[in-house]
Design a protein around this motif. Structure first.
Motif, PDB file in Angstrom:
ATOM      1  N   TYR A 121       0.842  -1.187   0.000  1.00 51.48           N
ATOM      2  CA  TYR A 121       0.000   0.000   0.000  1.00 51.48           C
ATOM      3  C   TYR A 121       0.886   1.249   0.000  1.00 51.48           C
ATOM      4  N   SER A 122       0.652   2.129  -0.955  1.00 59.51           N
ATOM      5  CA  SER A 122       1.391   3.381  -1.036  1.00 59.51           C
ATOM      6  C   SER A 122       0.969   4.331   0.075  1.00 59.51           C
ATOM      7  N   HIS A 123       1.843   5.308   0.386  1.00 56.59           N
ATOM      8  CA  HIS A 123       1.467   6.381   1.296  1.00 56.59           C
ATOM      9  C   HIS A 123       0.445   7.316   0.648  1.00 56.59           C
ATOM     10  N   ILE A 124       0.339   7.250  -0.690  1.00 54.31           N
ATOM     11  CA  ILE A 124      -0.631   8.096  -1.395  1.00 54.31           C
ATOM     12  C   ILE A 124      -1.993   7.441  -1.288  1.00 54.31           C
ATOM     13  N   VAL A 125      -2.941   8.174  -0.739  1.00 52.53           N
ATOM     14  CA  VAL A 125      -4.273   7.639  -0.476  1.00 52.53           C
ATOM     15  C   VAL A 125      -5.243   8.111  -1.552  1.00 52.53           C
ATOM     16  N   ASP A 126      -6.073   7.203  -2.023  1.00 55.03           N
ATOM     17  CA  ASP A 126      -7.156   7.567  -2.937  1.00 55.03           C
ATOM     18  C   ASP A 126      -8.293   8.133  -2.094  1.00 55.03           C
ATOM     19  N   PRO A 127      -8.565   9.438  -2.195  1.00 55.17           N
ATOM     20  CA  PRO A 127      -9.609  10.041  -1.352  1.00 55.17           C
ATOM     21  C   PRO A 127     -10.994   9.468  -1.599  1.00 55.17           C
ATOM     22  N   ARG A 128     -11.176   8.833  -2.735  1.00 59.40           N
ATOM     23  CA  ARG A 128     -12.504   8.307  -3.067  1.00 59.40           C
ATOM     24  C   ARG A 128     -12.789   6.989  -2.374  1.00 59.40           C
ATOM     25  N   THR A 129     -11.726   6.261  -1.980  1.00 60.45           N
ATOM     26  CA  THR A 129     -11.901   4.970  -1.317  1.00 60.45           C
ATOM     27  C   THR A 129     -11.343   4.959   0.105  1.00 60.45           C
ATOM     28  N   GLY A 130     -10.403   5.873   0.383  1.00 61.14           N
ATOM     29  CA  GLY A 130      -9.736   5.880   1.678  1.00 61.14           C
ATOM     30  C   GLY A 130      -8.608   4.871   1.771  1.00 61.14           C
ATOM     31  N   LEU A 131      -8.276   4.214   0.682  1.00 66.50           N
ATOM     32  CA  LEU A 131      -7.242   3.182   0.685  1.00 66.50           C
ATOM     33  C   LEU A 131      -5.955   3.692   0.044  1.00 66.50           C
ATOM     34  N   GLY A 132      -4.814   3.205   0.550  1.00 63.90           N
ATOM     35  CA  GLY A 132      -3.549   3.499  -0.086  1.00 63.90           C
ATOM     36  C   GLY A 132      -3.493   2.855  -1.458  1.00 63.90           C
ATOM     37  N   LEU A 133      -2.874   3.525  -2.422  1.00 65.99           N
ATOM     38  CA  LEU A 133      -2.783   2.974  -3.775  1.00 65.99           C
ATOM     39  C   LEU A 133      -1.986   1.672  -3.767  1.00 65.99           C
ATOM     40  N   THR A 134      -2.426   0.717  -4.571  1.00 61.81           N
ATOM     41  CA  THR A 134      -1.735  -0.567  -4.648  1.00 61.81           C
ATOM     42  C   THR A 134      -1.062  -0.796  -5.999  1.00 61.81           C
ATOM     43  N   ASP A 135      -1.397  -0.011  -7.006  1.00 66.57           N
ATOM     44  CA  ASP A 135      -0.729  -0.114  -8.305  1.00 66.57           C
ATOM     45  C   ASP A 135       0.562   0.696  -8.261  1.00 66.57           C
ATOM     46  N   ARG A 136       1.685   0.053  -8.473  1.00 68.73           N
ATOM     47  CA  ARG A 136       2.972   0.746  -8.401  1.00 68.73           C
ATOM     48  C   ARG A 136       3.203   1.574  -9.660  1.00 68.73           C
ATOM     49  N   SER A 137       3.424   2.854  -9.468  1.00 70.78           N
ATOM     50  CA  SER A 137       3.690   3.725 -10.598  1.00 70.78           C
ATOM     51  C   SER A 137       4.535   4.902 -10.161  1.00 70.78           C
ATOM     52  N   SER A 138       5.172   5.527 -11.129  1.00 77.32           N
ATOM     53  CA  SER A 138       5.927   6.757 -10.907  1.00 77.32           C
ATOM     54  C   SER A 138       5.377   7.810 -11.854  1.00 77.32           C
TER      55      SER A 138
END
Length: 355
Positions: A258-275
């Motif tokens: 789980y990324s430190h970047i949170v999707d505000p629409r779900t409340g979950l940390g991003l799981t797709d790795r990207s730059s």
């Protein structure tokens, strides 16, 4: 975001010499200080060491002031004092805080909440999750999300007041603050008479005119593989660049990263790795867009970048099987890449990006 990211930005050097009238015998000066939880670096070209040192002190003082204004870690910051009054009447705020919130809210509206300056209640849960390696409980996420919503961030430009209409709301401008601070520091250097400078704060770089005899500042974008180093190089002049990702700040729980970047629409940390790398006319724009595009994903994110004047973007996503990485970029990104000869300058690391 400003938060550890996937791609590391490196100041590589400067592009090949070009005819440069009036540059004089400029010297290169370098200064570093830690602010906003990250190292800020100033590269300055001028003829006077005392002028460079004085201007650098003023630039760092400006960053420190903005940290005291915009931090969600400092309980006495202006941002947190405003958060403490959520649910109450409108509050007069400083020009700096109003501008940052206005820029953040505008991007929230453009992205339908993918960029969210009221995400603090959810971010706090994920900070705890990273420390404890334990997912937030669904009931906790539900309660936190009930206190999030950019539409309840009410701004009055004429009175320069802000109202958090929903009780319990808390602000977090980490996805825009470092870019804004870098812009402000560069402006301080300009006011001191320094026209050739670069400000780098973690994953955000803002540059004015390039060094004497050069056509641009060369900035390297490191690979998703931390050991691989820079794989692409940009040539920038009076532009800003930011990266967003989770190279250093993430948590793995039950086999899921789980990324430190949170999707505000779900409340979950991003799981797709990207730059995500964004080039823009200023750091406030590049910083906030890098965060927003990370949440939106390649298709919608690139569409947003294409629709924003002066903006180009590169998105590198971890693929499956033989396709190790998927690369998506805006139509004009290729034109920003430095030529091979320009990439031979020595590399100076700026540390992990944090937006």
């Amino acid at each position: 975001m400003s938060v550890g990211l996937l791609a590391m930005l490196l100041v590589v050097g400067t592009s090949p010499a070009v005819e440069d009238q009036g540059a004089g015998n400029l010297e290169r000066f370098e200064f570093r200080e830690t602010h906003m939880g990250s190292e800020f670096k100033l590269l300055i070209y001028c003829t006077d060491r005392e002028l460079a040192s004085s201007a650098a002190r003023s630039a760092f003082a400006r960053i420190a002031f903005l940290d005291a204004t915009l931090s969600d870690y400092k309980p006495d910051s202006e941002l947190m004092r405003l958060s403490d009054q959520a649910g109450g009447p409108a509050v007069p705020v400083s020009p700096e805080l109003f501008e940052v919130l206005a820029r953040a809210r505008s991007l929230s509206e453009r992205t339908d909440g993918a960029f969210e300056p009221t995400i603090n209640p959810v971010v706090k849960l994920w900070r705890r999750a990273r420390r404890n390696r334990e997912l937030p409980r669904p009931s906790q996420l539900k309660e936190a999300l009930e206190r999030v919503g950019w539409r309840d961030l009410v701004l009055n430009a004429e009175a320069q007041t802000v109202r958090l209409a929903r009780p319990g709301m808390r602000l977090d401008v980490g996805g825009i603050a470092k870019g804004y601070a870098s812009d402000a520091a560069l402006e301080v250097l300009r006011e001191a008479g320094i026209s050739r400078a670069l400000v780098a704060g973690a994953g955000d770089i803002v540059a004015s005119e390039p060094p004497p005899g050069r056509s641009g500042w060369i900035v390297g974008i490191a690979s998703l593989d931390a050991e691989e180093g820079a794989t692409r190089f940009l040539s920038l002049r009076c532009q800003a660049v930011s990266t967003s990702g989770d190279t250093e700040r993430f948590v793995e729980i039950d086999g899921v990263r789980y990324s430190h970047i949170v999707d505000p629409r779900t409340g979950l940390g991003l799981t797709d790795r990207s730059s995500v790398t964004v080039v823009a006319p200023d750091g406030t724009t590049s910083d906030s867009l890098a965060t927003a595009i990370s949440v939106l994903g390649p298709e919608t994110g690139l569409e947003l970048a294409e629709q924003t004047e002066g903006v180009e973007a590169l998105i590198v996503t971890v693929g499956d099987g033989q396709n190790r990485y998927r690369v998506d970029q805006t139509s004009g990104f290729e034109a920003l890449l430095a030529r091979p000869l320009e990439q031979e300058e020595p590399v100076t690391s700026l540390g992990p990006p944090e937006s």
